[in-house]
Each structure stands twice: as structure tokens, then as C-alpha cells.
Scaffold this motif. Structure first.
Motif, PDB file in Angstrom:
ATOM      1  N   ARG A   1      45.047  63.351  42.571  1.00 36.08           N
ATOM      2  CA  ARG A   1      45.024  62.023  43.171  1.00 36.08           C
ATOM      3  C   ARG A   1      43.712  61.742  43.884  1.00 36.08           C
TER       4      ARG A   1
ATOM      5  N   ARG B   1      38.356  63.207  40.454  1.00 33.05           N
ATOM      6  CA  ARG B   1      38.199  62.541  39.189  1.00 33.05           C
ATOM      7  C   ARG B   1      37.192  63.325  38.375  1.00 33.05           C
TER       8      ARG B   1
ATOM      9  N   GLU C   1      25.955  50.096  29.464  1.00 34.57           N
ATOM     10  CA  GLU C   1      25.134  51.007  30.252  1.00 34.57           C
ATOM     11  C   GLU C   1      23.677  50.989  29.813  1.00 34.57           C
TER      12      GLU C   1
ATOM     13  N   ARG D   1      27.969  53.639  38.984  1.00 38.95           N
ATOM     14  CA  ARG D   1      29.274  53.018  38.782  1.00 38.95           C
ATOM     15  C   ARG D   1      30.393  54.044  38.810  1.00 38.95           C
TER      16      ARG D   1
ATOM     17  N   GLN E   1      23.690  34.665  37.662  1.00 42.58           N
ATOM     18  CA  GLN E   1      24.802  34.895  38.579  1.00 42.58           C
ATOM     19  C   GLN E   1      24.206  34.911  39.985  1.00 42.58           C
TER      20      GLN E   1
ATOM     21  N   PRO F   1      26.347  36.170  46.603  1.00 45.35           N
ATOM     22  CA  PRO F   1      26.186  36.003  48.039  1.00 45.35           C
ATOM     23  C   PRO F   1      26.607  37.299  48.717  1.00 45.35           C
TER      24      PRO F   1
ATOM     25  N   THR G   1      33.568  44.692  50.802  1.00 45.38           N
ATOM     26  CA  THR G   1      34.996  44.939  50.638  1.00 45.38           C
ATOM     27  C   THR G   1      35.275  46.397  50.986  1.00 45.38           C
ATOM     28  N   ASP G   2      36.541  46.770  51.046  1.00 47.56           N
ATOM     29  CA  ASP G   2      36.798  48.166  51.439  1.00 47.56           C
ATOM     30  C   ASP G   2      36.377  49.158  50.351  1.00 47.56           C
ATOM     31  N   GLU G   3      36.413  48.706  49.086  1.00 46.75           N
ATOM     32  CA  GLU G   3      35.912  49.597  48.036  1.00 46.75           C
ATOM     33  C   GLU G   3      34.405  49.800  48.188  1.00 46.75           C
ATOM     34  N   GLU G   4      33.730  48.762  48.619  1.00 52.19           N
ATOM     35  CA  GLU G   4      32.286  48.866  48.812  1.00 52.19           C
ATOM     36  C   GLU G   4      31.964  49.736  50.025  1.00 52.19           C
ATOM     37  N   ARG G   5      32.750  49.570  51.060  1.00 48.95           N
ATOM     38  CA  ARG G   5      32.536  50.391  52.254  1.00 48.95           C
ATOM     39  C   ARG G   5      32.753  51.871  51.972  1.00 48.95           C
TER      40      ARG G   5
ATOM     41  N   ARG H   1      26.279  47.353  41.500  1.00 52.21           N
ATOM     42  CA  ARG H   1      27.374  46.720  40.768  1.00 52.21           C
ATOM     43  C   ARG H   1      26.952  45.484  40.009  1.00 52.21           C
TER      44      ARG H   1
END
Lengths: 498, 498
Positions: free
Chosen positions: A67, A70, A81, A92, A329, A332, A337-341, A351
Motif C-alpha cells: 500500500r 510502488r 514521454e 511523473r 494552456q 495559474p 493541492t495535497d498531491e502536490e504538497r 506536471r
């Protein structure tokens, strides 16, 4: 270098059984603790063909809690890529803080193979290794733990191992023609590996060389090493935390005070008529140039920084009006986000690196690290101070991939900012742009100014200079931006193909 | 159907100027409000070639705040996309809640083009449209706003427009050979479009047909339509919120009470000797089969659900031990990240759909919607009740792509669970697995049991049945799981290639 791994280390089955059971308990325990620490563990399993990389990784998967780990198995790059700078595929897939990522096929695979097959020469290899060292230093500076294991085999053992694999119907599929070809290149491979390992065995991320002739021995050794490195790292982290509590943050930037911004002539102006004329001219030009850039598959990264209300949005819109919305694109940059943190601060910018021929416009950027994060104390002095070179390296990776990188600082003075805040409050659809925080930030103008100066001094490079834009007059600013981008594209398209 | 869009609508330049300024203010205002609502806005701009899709999208980009909108321009699928079910590329690009995503090239592009070029027949098109309707219903059921605009041109207008584009050096590049080829197929194209539009114009996501001959007219019409739809949707959402405050949640599942789980014979056992023998046999088999599946590029999705401590982890490990860590990924489902919360609940499962030949094992899954979220009241009755068919459709998309989908429910009884909790607390590296919450959940056993029964009844389909595993005896359970997966792979590999 590899002599220590040619001694015929082996572990008996009964000993293995006992030690692996013990190791598993300890690994699960430490892995459970790891979840609460703000750093990722990056394990790289590399080595000679037939050295048992697959077997060791399967063992690690058996021992650890899937869990929070990975396996990242990278072989041929996908087209998504290939269209980005080399390291994009690693960024990534980097593990999040508190988790373990095991790479089989890492940033070492390509440089080694390319050198062995003489597709690159020694200086090119050296350049690759420098980039790898920079990447690893950047990650470990951010507290990542990098554990690198090299599985070695003597030449005759490799021949034997591959024969064994080929004979067994359950494993013969794993012996590819490429492996057989490698076999003939054993000496070259070892020579290159020696060079690579010694150049990249740094204090922050040393290599462990492991004899690969006995799977039980190599799995236990790698597993034990991972266990110890994680333990040490946690201990080290705890010690530092305790020390930091007592120590004063005395570290300060030693850069002389000077002011690049003051040198700007903010009285520069353009009247509406010539603005309209020039805008039409350059938008037409940009439309054409951006089409050519798309055809040539040359991407652009445009960075906009500047004071609040300096007109970043307006300048960006004058560019995008001339471009096809399908190919750009605007990103801003607000709170992560929490995934980024859960990743290195550069992760969230990686990304959005554009695909071939596309344009990414960052409305604020990675420079937040040395601006708002510095001034507001969100980054420690050591963090923002090393960020300058991290950023330069990051942009160099883009440039090396043939991407155009442009950085705009939109400059207005203190009085002009206030006037714009007031005006915004009067325009209905711009009201939401002004908050109390904007007024609070004005009080720190001098601190920001100092940070901006240092940023420009340290990150304006020959290939990717800062363009300082006098923006008290919006017309002048917009034309300066669009004209500069046009000129840059023109120059790039004139170059012989990279 | 398209007659209303052949009347020669046009807007004068001065009128346009005034109305577009007004519209821009209103769009920015509504977009700012939108940020605080928990639904995304999905705009699809489709239509005939030369109908001005690009121009309209560029206008929308000019009018809206680029920070909270994104243009999603999809053309040819990348190899990473081709290796997954068709809709994966749409799922990965769906806008987050509170933001706007504008698709140019949407789920409508391929079916229309394929039908026009006679690569699929009418029944196949119909099947595609059913899937599209299911997707849109699923999204709108989750409160997404879908706005679909079709830009139409009369035949002679299309010829004229393409000639204009081809003549102007700034736009001639946009007229591709494909466009010219399309031109000869105008009538076929319109015929197919009529069918597609009428089949997919549902109350939840109607089509707006817009005359595309005058860009000013079409941009204003599309912009105005988007504005009104967002306003309506916010209003509708507010009304529902107010109504829900007063209304009692009286909706209950009407399913008869029956118990599939009680029918399981939990006394089924395997002694250690035959367990070991069979495990070796099936792991060997699985090793071989999973290799063949990899070569055949056939992926698997394995779903594990079951009571706490039912032995999911152990069963999973007995599978992965036989597989190569480079080709599988175990995804443990815990609390969603904030990026995941900003999307439909299925979004975070789509993220991990395996590439060709790879295996994803979900340790808990989308079934959480009808289990824990139902029982703990985290999903409303309407939400979990419609989830059954959403899930069946989701799995059908996987099956249609040739992916093996297996779902295991590991069943133990109440007493066995308690015994296991106690035993876990005694094993050092398993201690962390038991928390107070685990004990609290035991009290809701009956509610969970009811939910499990209904889940099985409603989502066990011929192509993707639930396998109920008697798991009071771990040996029996593990062998049943691995044997079933082997048999499934064997059967799949025997099939004529899909």
C-alpha cells in the motif's frame, strides 16, 4: 571496484528463512513509521544483466506493504514521454512523501546503455552524470532518501546465469536477444558502469554494490540495506528537527544590495493609436510564428511574474488572443493541492510541461519559491537559497530539449499599484481580484523588491534571461512582451534544426 | 433538424462590440461564483468543418478567466491512451469541480467520423451513442453541467468558408486534405450528425444547434448559452439544497431481504500439506499464464473486497508472489486525495487502469460507494442506488477493451473476525493494522451484510461475476482465488484474439 562483489557470497536456505522472516517484520515496522515523515524513499535497483534485479524487486514486494510502495518499471519511453525533456518520466513517477518507490530502469539505464553502444562519447556521458547528480542532490536536499543498489556478477557467472535462465522454460522468455548481445559487451559494460558508479556515488546518494550470484544473499543484503538507510534517515531527520528548535535561523542572504528594478524607466508609454497598430502587427506575426513553431514541434514555456495588479493577466491575454486555444494552456499557480504538497516543490511545474509544439504559460511559477515563500517565511533560508541553482538547472533541462523559455517580470511602482487596486474595486468583474491580503502584501514591498532583485541576479542566464518589463503603462508593457516573444520565436525558427 | 441554423443569422460589428463586452462581464462574474460550487462545467464544441469551432473556442478563452477554465483539444490518441479503454482519455482530462473544461474533439468525434467513413455500421454507432449517453448521465447525475454546442453550416457556406480559409495565408494551413475530403461527404456527414444529435440530446445534456456562418453571431450565441446554462444550474442546485434541508430522506432500497453470504460453507478447509502443494502448482501456473497474458497485451483488473481481516492482503500476496513486480500494481483504496475529491467518484479508479498487458489489483475499490459510503451515510441513497448501474457500465468498458475483470468477496463470519483482530494485536508487524475503528465497524455487521448482498445481486454479471470466497480458512481462500484467476486467464488466452 567490483572485486568485493566477486567473492561468492551465498546464504544457506535455513539461514535465509530465519533472517528473511526477521527482516520482513523490521521492514514492515519501519515502513509503518515512515508514513508519518515528510520525505519519500527512492530505491534504485540496477546492475548487470542476469544479476537478479527482477528477483530482488519481487522479494521487496513480498516483504513490504504494497500500500505504501510502488514498483516503477520503465523501459521504452511512450510518445507522451518522448515529447518532453528526458527527466519528465521520472518526475511523473516519483513516490510521494511517506512512501517508497522502487525503480527498475532508472535515470541510469539510458546513459549506460548509450555509452556501451557508443551512441554517446565520454564527455556526453559526463554531462548526463552531472545532470543526474543535480537531480539527486535536488531531491535529497528536499530530504528525499535515495538508496541505490548495483547488482554485480562476474563474467563467467553472467554466462552461467543466462544459460540457466534460457534452459528453464519458465524463465527463458526473459533472456532476450539484447541480453545475448550485452554478453559480448561485458567488459565494456563493466568499464562504463565503474565510471558511472564512481561519478555518482555521492554522500547524499551513495551506491551499494551487491554480489548478485546468489539471490538469497542479494535480496537479504538489499533488504537489510534499505532497512538501515531508512532507520538512519529517520534518526537524522529527528536530530535535525531537535537541533533546529534551538538554533536561531541566522542564515541570511549575503548578496550586496543593489537594485535592478530602480533602473527601469517607468515613464515609458505608448499612446492608444500606436498601441492598437502595433498590437495588430505583432498579434498577426505571433499567429504566424506560433503556427510555424507548432509545425516544427518546438514548444514554449512562458513565465509571468510581477507585482499584484502589474497586468500579468492582460499581457497574457494579448498573447493568447493571437494563438489557437487548442495549442496553449495557461496554468495559474495558486496554493498547491495535497498531491502536490506530497512532492518536491518543482513537481507541480513538471506536471504541466507542454507536449511537442504546445505552449504552457505559467501565471506565477516556480519563482514563488524565492519570492513569496522567501518573504513570507514559507521556505527556510537554506531552501530558497539553493532554489536558485535548482531553478537554473530545471530551466536548462527545458532548453536542452529545444523548448523556448521566456521569463517576464512586470514592474510597476508602489503608487501605481494602489491606483490600480482602487480602480479594480470599481469594475464589477474585477472586484473579486482584490482582497485584504493584497493590501497587506503592499506593506512588504521592500522585502519583495529585495527578493526580486536577487532572483533576477541569480537566475537570469544567457540562454534564459529575465525580461524586465516597464509596466506602469499597460500598452507599453503588452507590446514589449508580445514583441519579445515574437523575436524569440523568429530567432529560434531561423536556427538550424536541433 | 438543422433548418434553424440556415437562416443567415449575423451580428453587426458595433452590436457585437457592445454585447460581447456585456457578456464578458457576466461570464467573469458567473465564473467567479462557480468556483464555490461542487460541480464541473463540461462544454463540448462540435460541428461541421469550417463551422468556426476554433474561432468560438478562442473567443471563450478571451472572455473567461483562464485560471478556472481549460481547453481540451484531443486529436489522435497517444500510445498511452490507445492502451486503455476508449473513454480513459476523457476521464483523465475531465475538469475539476468549480472549473470549466472546453472540449474540442470530444467523445462525439470518433463515432461520427467512423460512421461517415463507413468504418462502423448503424448498430455499432448506436452502441457507441448508448455508451456516450451513459457517460453523460453518470456525470450529470453527479451534478456536472454538460453544455453541448453544434456549429452548423449550409453546404454552400461550407464550400465558401473553406475557400476563404484556403485563400488567406494566415489560415490556409488549417484547411487539411481531410477537410477537402469531408467536403465531398457533406450529405453523409449531416445525415450521421442528425442521428447522433437526436439520439444524444437528453434532458440532462441537450444539444444547442448554432448557425456557424457568422463568427460574431456564433460566438455570442454560444457564450450567452453557456452563461444561461451555468446560471440555471446554480439556481437549480440552490433550490435542491433548500428542498433537501426540509425533506426527509425517505428513499430506501426496495430490494427483498435475502442472503447470498449465508449460503456459503465457511467450514471449507485445506490442510497445510495440500495447501503448500496446490499453492506451488497454481503459482507456477500463474507465473506462466501472466507471462502469456503480457505477451498477448491482455490486461487484468482484480478487485478485492471483503470484511476487515478477511485476508485480502494475504490472498493478494499469494498472487503477486507468482507475478513479476514490473508488471503489476497494487492500489490500496483509502481516503481520496483532494484532487480526487474534486472529481466524480469513479475518476480515481480510472486513473489506475493498467496499460496493455499490465495488471492492477485494487485492494478495496469503487464498490466502496455501495458498501462503506452507503452504510456510513457518506453517499446519499440516490447516489449509491444509481451506483450499481454506473459500476456495471464502468466494468463493461473494461471488458469491451479486452481487459479481464475479476471481483473477489472474501467472506468470514463475525466470530472469526474477532479472533483475527485479537491475533493481529499479538503480531508486532501487524499491530498497526488494528484500530478502534475496526471494532466500531463490527457493530454495523448487519448493515454491511445487507449492503454486500445487494451489491452482489446487482453487479454480478455474466461477463464479470462476483466470486464469493469462503475465507474462514485462509488456505482454502487463497487457493480458491489463485485457482480462479488461473482458470480465467486460461480461458481468455484460449479465446480467438479480440
Amino acid at each position: 571496484m567490483f572485486e568485493v562483489a566477486e567473492l561468492g557470497h551465498a546464504v544457506e536456505k535455513t539461514v535465509y528463512k530465519e533472517r528473511s522472516a526477521q527482516l520482513r517484520t523490521e521492514l514492515l515496522t519501519i515502513q509503518n513509521r515512515l508514513g508519518s515523515y515528510p520525505f519519500p524513499v527512492i530505491v534504485i535497483i540496477s546492475g548487470v544483466d542476469g544479476g537478479g534485479k527482477g528477483e530482488v524487486i519481487n522479494k521487496l514486494n513480498e516483504w513490504l506493504d504494497p500500500r505504501y510502495m510502488r514498483t516503477i518499471a520503465l523501459s521504452n519511453a511512450t510518445d507522451e514521454e518522448r515529447e518532453r525533456p528526458k527527466f519528465w518520466r521520472y518526475w511523473r513517477t516519483l513516490p510521494a512523501k511517506g512512501t517508497i518507490g522502487v525503480y527498475v530502469g532508472s535515470w541510469y539505464s539510458d546513459p549506460i546503455a548509450q555509452r556501451v553502444y557508443q551512441k554517446i562519447d565520454d564527455p556526453a556521458l559526463q554531462a548526463e552524470l552531472t545532470r543526474i547528480n543535480q537531480l539527486e542532490e535536488l531531491l535529497t536536499d528536499d530530504d528525499a532518501l535515495i538508496i541505490k543498489c548495483w547488482l554485480h556478477l562476474k563474467k563467467d557467472m553472467q554466462v552461467k546465469r543466462l544459460k540457466q535462465l534460457a534452459k528453464n522454460p519458465a524463465t527463458s522468455w526473459r533472456v532476450t536477444d539484447k541480453d545475448r548481445q550485452h554478453l559480448g559487451l561485458y567488459d565494456e559494460f563493466i568499464g562504463v558502469a565503474e565510471n558511472v558508479l564512481s561519478e555518482t556515488s555521492k554522500a547524499c546518494a551513495p551506491w551499494l554494490i551487491v554480489e548478485g550470484s546468489d539471490i538469497r544473499y542479494s535480496s537479504l543484503t538489499v533488504g537489510q540495506h534499505i532497512l538501515e538507510r531508512i532507520r538512519q534517515h529517520i534518526q537524522h531527520y529527528e536530530n535535525r528537527l531537535a537541533a533546529a528548535d534551538q538554533a536561531d535561523e541566522t542564515s541570511k542572504s549575503q548578496l550586496e544590495q543593489y537594485n535592478l528594478l530602480d533602473a527601469l524607466d517607468l515613464s515609458l508609454k505608448l499612446n492608444k493609436t500606436s498601441y492598437k497598430k502595433q498590437l495588430e502587427k505583432y498579434q498577426g506575426k505571433l499567429n504566424e510564428l506560433s503556427r510555424h513553431a507548432l509545425e516544427a514541434k518546438r514548444s514554449s514555456i512562458l513565465v509571468f511574474e510581477g507585482w499584484d495588479a502589474a497586468g500579468k493577466g492582460g499581457a497574457i491575454r494579448r498573447l493568447t488572443e493571437a494563438m489557437d486555444a487548442r495549442h496553449y494552456q495557461v496554468i495559474p499557480i495558486a496554493a498547491p493541492t495535497d498531491e502536490e504538497r506530497a512532492h518536491h516543490y518543482l513537481w507541480r511545474f513538471w506536471r504541466h510541461i507542454p507536449r511537442a509544439g504546445q505552449v504552457t504559460i505559467y501565471d506565477r511559477s516556480w519563482y514563488g519559491r524565492v519570492l513569496v515563500e522567501r518573504v513570507e517565511g514559507l521556505a527556510k533560508p537554506a531552501q530558497w537559497q539553493r532554489a536558485y541553482s535548482e531553478i537554473v538547472n530545471f530551466e536548462e533541462a527545458m532548453l536542452a530539449h529545444g523548448i523556448v523559455v521566456m521569463k517576464f517580470w512586470l514592474h510597476i511602482d508602489h503608487a501605481e499599484q494602489l491606483a490600480r487596486f482602487k480602480r479594480r474595486e470599481e469594475i464589477s468583474y474585477k472586484q473579486f481580484k482584490i482582497t485584504e491580503e493584497d493590501y497587506r502584501n503592499r506593506e512588504k514591498w521592500d522585502d519583495y523588491q529585495k527578493a526580486v532583485n536577487e532572483m533576477i541576479a541569480r537566475t537570469s542566464t544567457g540562454k534564459s534571461p529575465w525580461l524586465l518589463v516597464e509596466a506602469n503603462d499597460k500598452f507599453h508593457a503588452r507590446i514589449k512582451v508580445i514583441k519579445a516573444y515574437c523575436e524569440c520565436l523568429e530567432k529560434m525558427l531561423d536556427e538550424p534544426n536541433k
